[in-house]
Design a protein around this motif. Structure first.
Motif, PDB file in Angstrom:
ATOM      1  N   VAL A  32       0.859  -1.183   0.000  1.00 45.08           N
ATOM      2  CA  VAL A  32       0.000   0.000   0.000  1.00 45.08           C
ATOM      3  C   VAL A  32       0.895   1.232   0.000  1.00 45.08           C
ATOM      4  N   VAL A  33       0.604   2.172  -0.898  1.00 45.77           N
ATOM      5  CA  VAL A  33       1.321   3.441  -0.964  1.00 45.77           C
ATOM      6  C   VAL A  33       0.335   4.561  -0.672  1.00 45.77           C
ATOM      7  N   ARG A  43      -1.632   3.859  -4.390  1.00 43.66           N
ATOM      8  CA  ARG A  43      -1.454   2.622  -5.151  1.00 43.66           C
ATOM      9  C   ARG A  43      -1.557   1.432  -4.203  1.00 43.66           C
ATOM     10  N   THR A  44      -2.035   0.323  -4.719  1.00 44.72           N
ATOM     11  CA  THR A  44      -1.986  -0.955  -4.012  1.00 44.72           C
ATOM     12  C   THR A  44      -1.613  -2.044  -5.003  1.00 44.72           C
ATOM     13  N   TYR A  84      10.549   3.077  -8.336  1.00 51.27           N
ATOM     14  CA  TYR A  84      10.259   1.647  -8.258  1.00 51.27           C
ATOM     15  C   TYR A  84      10.136   1.194  -6.803  1.00 51.27           C
ATOM     16  N   ILE A  85       9.398   0.102  -6.619  1.00 49.84           N
ATOM     17  CA  ILE A  85       9.202  -0.498  -5.304  1.00 49.84           C
ATOM     18  C   ILE A  85       9.410  -1.996  -5.440  1.00 49.84           C
ATOM     19  N   LEU A  86      10.163  -2.573  -4.518  1.00 49.47           N
ATOM     20  CA  LEU A  86      10.304  -4.034  -4.524  1.00 49.47           C
ATOM     21  C   LEU A  86       9.548  -4.633  -3.349  1.00 49.47           C
ATOM     22  N   ALA A  87       9.055  -5.840  -3.566  1.00 43.55           N
ATOM     23  CA  ALA A  87       8.393  -6.613  -2.521  1.00 43.55           C
ATOM     24  C   ALA A  87       8.860  -8.047  -2.659  1.00 43.55           C
ATOM     25  N   ALA A  88       9.559  -8.542  -1.643  1.00 37.27           N
ATOM     26  CA  ALA A  88      10.123  -9.886  -1.693  1.00 37.27           C
ATOM     27  C   ALA A  88       9.368 -10.814  -0.764  1.00 37.27           C
ATOM     28  N   ARG A 101       4.483   5.124 -10.997  1.00 35.61           N
ATOM     29  CA  ARG A 101       3.692   5.927 -11.922  1.00 35.61           C
ATOM     30  C   ARG A 101       3.122   5.141 -13.085  1.00 35.61           C
ATOM     31  N   ASP A 102       3.277   3.837 -13.053  1.00 39.11           N
ATOM     32  CA  ASP A 102       2.706   2.983 -14.097  1.00 39.11           C
ATOM     33  C   ASP A 102       2.191   1.715 -13.430  1.00 39.11           C
TER      34      ASP A 102
END
Length: 475
Positions: A32-33, A43-44, A84-88, A101-102
């Motif tokens: 969640v942003v 954003r989610t 960019y955002i990473l989620a591991a 933004r995309d």
């Protein structure tokens, strides 16, 4: 200080963006942003089971069996430019990458049979470091070329590597043929190996690169108190072992922001300040039960949370003159003893050093350090005493003398040397601030916004934010 509502989170994965415009959190398998000015969701993303399309993938295939919480996010983070955002998900060995933004753009890294212990951004924000299980290798994935660079046998995925301040070189502690070695890699040439040399350690515990990037500190494991200073060419510049040898190793070492000193703390309640000319102790700070005259003891008032119903601002009790505090003396001949420096942290300018000793868990010690033009005589400035053990203490990343502390209570504690006294001079101030919420809330960790104007306060499964209240300007 204004507080937001309480929001759900897991794993203490709550991070402000580098520009402090957004705040990211993970809730199980969802990212969640939110905007920091309104806390509205921007954003989610949900990381579900792997799809048929793979943008980036390892050559080996995963063969694990999913468990009930195997989908949960174990690491998350922003790239340096907030794009960019990473989620591991470590249990699944998968790293997802999203573009702020995309919403339709995404990438996925599958680490395969070697597993995944840790994933994080490189400083350039276009490469991702993935550490495999069992110290097999670290893989550097490029978002620009969808290719990977492999480096074999890293020693520690959490404390065995560092980037130089300008991000040009990547320093990695490795183990080859049962011996500690150091690898220097050029990040501008696709992590090309520049130099490989043996480490003087027999069982490396951790390393720290100086702010200037000229020196590398490496130290032994718990069984030996020995710190070595190396150049990036591999030459040993100095070795430090205190006399008499305390018998146990080093817990923490922290470079001064100028690189002129390094603070070293072990299990013996002493902090040695080494200078960069001789790499010997220029000063030694020692924990004492007696607080001398001229040092302020800030004491948390008893039952202040109950009297204010968790919604007040109240000052610490300010005690002057010689004071005494109780210290839990330990027997270092017995295992699992709680002693020594559990935290060493310089403020932004290097004029203050924060120290937390594990055998006095309710205390925070703050030491004054002279400027380069003054005689080098570090001294204890103040001690903050709390009702419960301190869980986290962090300096403001922008302001030189602003500290936030939490103790697992419905509150946050602050200390600052920027208050203006009646005569116009700067003076210290310490405050206890309740978190205004109707639910049970225990602040277990804190994280500053990069601009130093806000805090994320984290409980076990929830978080809220606190922001400074700016005074209105009357024209």
């Amino acid at each position: 200080m204004d507080f937001t509502e309480v929001y759900r989170q897991t794993g203490n994965l709550v991070y402000f963006s580098p520009g402090a415009h957004f705040i990211l959190n993970a809730a199980e398998d969802t990212l969640v942003v939110r905007r920091t000015d309104t806390l509205q969701v921007t954003r989610t993303w949900s990381i579900g089971p792997p799809s048929e399309t793979v943008v980036i993938t390892s050559h080996s295939k995963s063969h694990g069996t999913a468990t009930s919480n195997s989908q949960w996010i174990s690491q998350a983070g922003w790239s340096c430019d907030s794009e960019y955002i990473l989620a591991a998900s470590s249990r699944r060995g998968v790293v997802h990458v999203f573009k702020l933004r995309d919403e339709d753009w995404n990438a996925r890294i599958e680490t395969g049979a070697e597993g995944l212990v840790k994933a994080e951004w490189a400083p350039d924000g276009r490469h991702i470091l993935c550490f495999s299980e069992w110290g097999l290798r670290v893989t550097i994935w490029s978002l620009l070329t969808a290719s990977a660079t492999y480096i074999q046998f890293p020693i520690h995925p959490d404390r065995g590597y560092a980037f130089r301040a300008d991000a040009r070189y990547f320093v990695l502690a490795e183990r080859h043929k049962s011996k500690d070695t150091m690898g220097i890699y050029d990040t501008s040439s696709n992590y090309r190996l520049v130099r490989h040399f043996p480490s003087p350690t027999t069982n490396l515990s951790s390393l720290a690169l100086s702010p200037s990037g000229n020196y590398l500190a490496v130290w032994e494991s718990i069984l030996e108190y020995k710190l070595h200073i190396l150049s990036l060419a591999g030459d040993v510049q100095g070795t430090f072992t205190p006399t008499p040898d305390p018998g146990f190793g080093i817990r923490h070492a922290a470079w001064h922001p100028t690189g002129m000193f390094i603070a070293v703390g072990g299990w013996d309640d002493k902090i040695h300040i080494l200078d960069s000319l001789t790499w010997s102790a220029a000063s030694t700070l020692e924990l004492s039960s007696r607080i001398p005259n001229g040092v302020v003891l800030w004491r948390e008032p008893a039952d202040w949370l109950e009297s204010t119903q968790g919604r007040g601002f109240i000052s610490y009790e300010r005690l002057r003159g010689p004071q005494s505090v109780s210290i839990c003396r330990v027997d270092l001949t017995k295992p699992n003893q709680r002693s020594g420096a559990v935290q060493l942290e310089w403020n932004k300018t290097g004029t203050l050093l924060l120290v937390r000793f594990e055998n006095v868990p309710t205390l925070v010690h703050i030491y004054d350090f002279p400027t380069p033009s003054e005689p080098f005589v570090p001294r204890l400035r103040c001690v903050l005493q709390h009702q419960k053990p301190v869980l986290s203490a962090r300096w403001n990343p922008v302001r030189k003398g602003n500290l936030a502390i939490c103790c697992g209570t419905q509150s946050v504690y602050t200390w600052s040397d920027e208050w203006e006294g009646e005569g116009g001079e700067e003076e210290d101030m310490a405050e206890c601030i309740g978190v205004p919420t109707n639910m049970k809330y225990e602040t277990r960790d804190i994280r500053w916004a990069p601009d130093g104007k806000g805090l994320a306060l984290m409980d076990k499964d929830t978080f809220c934010c606190a922001f400074e209240v700016e005074d209105d300007v009357i024209s």
